[in-house]
Scaffold this motif. Structure first.
Motif, short mmCIF file in Angstrom:
data_model
loop_
_atom_site.label_atom_id
_atom_site.label_comp_id
_atom_site.label_asym_id
_atom_site.label_seq_id
_atom_site.Cartn_x
_atom_site.Cartn_y
_atom_site.Cartn_z
N ASP A 1 76.76 64.17 105.64
CA ASP A 1 77.19 63.86 107.00
C ASP A 1 78.19 62.70 107.02
OD1 ASP A 1 75.52 65.87 107.83
OD2 ASP A 1 73.88 64.54 108.42
N ILE A 2 78.04 61.76 106.10
CA ILE A 2 79.02 60.67 105.99
C ILE A 2 80.39 61.24 105.64
CG2 ILE A 2 79.71 58.72 104.54
CD1 ILE A 2 76.75 57.89 104.45
N GLY A 3 80.41 62.19 104.71
CA GLY A 3 81.68 62.81 104.33
C GLY A 3 82.35 63.49 105.51
N ARG A 4 81.57 64.20 106.30
CA ARG A 4 82.14 64.89 107.46
C ARG A 4 82.62 63.90 108.53
NH1 ARG A 4 77.64 69.82 107.92
NH2 ARG A 4 78.19 70.79 105.91
N ALA A 5 81.85 62.82 108.72
CA ALA A 5 82.26 61.81 109.70
C ALA A 5 83.55 61.12 109.29
CB ALA A 5 81.13 60.78 109.87
N PRO B 1 64.25 64.85 113.63
CA PRO B 1 64.52 63.46 113.98
C PRO B 1 64.26 62.52 112.81
CG PRO B 1 62.43 64.17 114.93
CD PRO B 1 63.05 65.39 114.33
N VAL B 2 65.20 61.66 112.52
CA VAL B 2 65.07 60.63 111.49
C VAL B 2 65.66 59.34 112.05
CG1 VAL B 2 65.22 62.32 109.61
CG2 VAL B 2 67.30 61.12 110.39
N GLU B 3 65.51 58.27 111.30
CA GLU B 3 66.12 57.01 111.73
C GLU B 3 66.66 56.26 110.53
OE1 GLU B 3 65.35 53.10 114.58
OE2 GLU B 3 63.78 54.62 114.35
N ILE B 4 67.88 55.77 110.67
CA ILE B 4 68.50 54.92 109.66
C ILE B 4 68.37 53.49 110.15
CG2 ILE B 4 70.55 54.50 108.27
CD1 ILE B 4 69.51 57.39 108.11
N PHE B 5 67.57 52.70 109.47
CA PHE B 5 67.34 51.32 109.90
C PHE B 5 68.45 50.38 109.43
CE2 PHE B 5 63.07 53.25 109.38
CZ PHE B 5 62.67 53.21 110.71
N GLU B 6 68.89 50.58 108.19
CA GLU B 6 69.97 49.76 107.63
C GLU B 6 70.84 50.65 106.77
OE1 GLU B 6 68.99 45.72 106.06
OE2 GLU B 6 66.94 46.37 106.35
N LEU B 7 72.15 50.40 106.81
CA LEU B 7 73.09 51.15 105.97
C LEU B 7 74.26 50.22 105.66
CD1 LEU B 7 73.87 53.77 104.61
CD2 LEU B 7 74.77 54.60 106.79
N GLN B 8 74.31 49.78 104.42
CA GLN B 8 75.30 48.77 104.03
C GLN B 8 76.21 49.29 102.92
OE1 GLN B 8 72.80 45.45 102.87
NE2 GLN B 8 72.84 44.60 104.94
N VAL C 1 84.44 56.64 95.51
CA VAL C 1 82.97 56.61 95.58
C VAL C 1 82.55 55.39 96.38
CG1 VAL C 1 80.81 56.38 94.29
CG2 VAL C 1 82.65 57.81 93.39
N TRP C 2 81.71 55.62 97.39
CA TRP C 2 81.11 54.51 98.13
C TRP C 2 79.71 54.26 97.58
CZ3 TRP C 2 82.06 55.84 104.05
CH2 TRP C 2 83.44 55.83 104.29
N ASN C 3 79.46 53.04 97.15
CA ASN C 3 78.11 52.64 96.77
C ASN C 3 77.44 52.01 97.98
OD1 ASN C 3 78.23 53.44 94.01
ND2 ASN C 3 79.46 51.63 93.56
N ILE C 4 76.29 52.55 98.37
CA ILE C 4 75.65 52.12 99.61
C ILE C 4 74.20 51.75 99.36
CG2 ILE C 4 77.15 53.56 101.03
CD1 ILE C 4 74.82 55.55 101.31
N ALA C 5 73.64 50.94 100.24
CA ALA C 5 72.21 50.62 100.25
C ALA C 5 71.69 50.96 101.63
CB ALA C 5 71.99 49.14 99.95
N CYS C 6 70.53 51.61 101.68
CA CYS C 6 70.01 52.02 102.99
C CYS C 6 68.50 51.92 103.03
CB CYS C 6 70.46 53.43 103.33
SG CYS C 6 69.95 54.70 102.15
N VAL D 1 82.38 53.58 109.41
CA VAL D 1 81.74 54.89 109.34
C VAL D 1 80.23 54.73 109.14
CG1 VAL D 1 81.52 57.01 107.99
CG2 VAL D 1 83.79 56.08 108.48
N LEU D 2 79.85 53.86 108.22
CA LEU D 2 78.42 53.66 107.93
C LEU D 2 77.69 53.09 109.14
CD1 LEU D 2 78.55 52.24 104.29
CD2 LEU D 2 78.21 54.61 105.03
N ASP D 3 78.32 52.17 109.84
CA ASP D 3 77.67 51.57 111.02
C ASP D 3 77.34 52.63 112.08
OD1 ASP D 3 77.76 49.06 109.92
OD2 ASP D 3 79.51 48.39 111.05
N SER D 4 78.14 53.68 112.15
CA SER D 4 77.94 54.70 113.18
C SER D 4 76.68 55.53 112.92
CB SER D 4 79.16 55.64 113.25
OG SER D 4 79.25 56.45 112.08
N PHE D 5 76.11 55.42 111.72
CA PHE D 5 74.91 56.19 111.39
C PHE D 5 73.61 55.42 111.62
CE2 PHE D 5 78.02 58.76 109.23
CZ PHE D 5 77.50 60.04 109.31
#
Length: 309
Positions: free
Chosen positions: A191-195, A153-160, A172-177, A112-116
């Motif tokens: 948006d992650i929740g909806r995806a 318009p925005v950009e997600i460079f990294e989402l781990q 709960v997902w702990n993420i770094a972005c 899911v995170l990779d898709s963003f």
């Protein structure tokens, strides 16, 4: 008209903003701690968020709008099962959704995170500082108005994914972005929740870096003092990405009068037309452009900006 008294402190620095206070609260506390009025900040943080907040004192406030803080890095906790009107835990629940067992699976979470990752259009939160017909969106939302902000318009460079925490039915997902300037992590969580065919909101958020300025540069807000700031001052030259030209002290009078300076042997490596910082005795005294082998003043700082390393 009250005459502004020049500040004895002129530098850039960063604080580790604590939980619960606004960006304006941080500025007010720094003003009181230093006994100076001219304090500003670059990039706000919500009260729920902690972490890197860049500030300027005195002449350095003029640099805040010049800083290249196009990338921001965060560590966030995304809780599933509900959306709120603020997209964080401080708001009222507006929608609930099942928390499927797949949300506990790290492989699924990474997918899911990779898709963003990449450029995208993002709808900002209704409770945001974006101006709508001259009024902040959050003021309209607090007044009960229906705030419909257009996607930007925005950009997600990294989402781990850092970890998945499970406590009964709570996931709960702990993420770094790392994201572009203007990206709302609250909107990203929504948006992650909806995806993930669920609903989600932010329960904690920490900014780990703003541009090249990280938590390693930041001091605790309670520890703000003139000595502490000078010990942790951010180099204005490198933070602006400028070339550096060191000049002798006798050049200061020409700089303060806005007169050009013959480049001579100073800054021989700089290309024509490039902006550069003019440094005298370890302080940045001007930003100039090299034109026909002469430094033409663009911004002059009557009180030198400290922190040049």
């Amino acid at each position: 008209m009250v005459k502004r008294i020049p500040s004895d402190i002129n530098l850039l620095f960063a604080v580790d903003k604590p939980l619960g206070c606004t960006s304006h609260d941080v500025v007010s506390r720094v003003r009181r701690a230093l006994g100076v009025r001219r304090v500003g900040h670059a990039g706000t943080l919500d009260p729920l968020a902690t972490g890197v907040m860049v500030l300027g004192v005195g002449q350095a406030t003029r640099l805040l709008g010049m800083l290249t803080l196009d990338r921001k890095s965060y560590i966030a906790s995304v809780s599933f099962g509900s959306e709120t009107n603020t997209d964080d835990s401080e708001g009222e629940v507006t929608r609930t959704a099942p928390v499927d067992a797949k949300l506990k699976d790290e492989a699924y979470a990474r997918g899911v995170l990779d898709s963003f990752v990449g450029p995208q259009m993002q709808v900002p939160p209704a409770f945001s500082a974006i101006s709508v017909n001259g009024v902040r969106a959050y003021k309209r939302a607090r007044a009960g108005e229906n705030v419909d902000l257009p996607a930007r318009p925005v950009e997600i460079f990294e989402l781990q994914l850092l970890s998945v925490l499970v406590d009964g039915e709570q996931v709960v997902w702990n993420i770094a972005c790392t994201v572009s300037k203007g990206t709302y992590i609250r909107s990203l969580a929504r948006d992650i929740g909806r995806a993930a065919q669920s609903a989600a909101h932010i329960v904690s958020l920490r900014r780990s870096a703003s541009g090249s300025i990280s938590l390693a540069h930041a001091i605790e807000l309670e520890g703000v003092s003139a000595d502490a700031l000078r010990a942790h001052a951010i180099d204005p030259v490198s933070s602006l990405g400028l070339g550096r030209v060191d000049l002798p002290s006798e050049a200061l009078a020409r700089i303060l009068n806005g007169r050009t300076i013959d480049a001579g042997s100073f800054g021989e490596c700089l290309p024509e037309g490039s902006p550069c910082a003019l440094v005298i005795e370890g302080q940045m005294r001007a930003i100039a452009c090299l034109e026909q082998r002469r430094y033409v003043m663009r911004d002059v700082f009557p009180q030198g900006i400290e922190g040049v390393s």
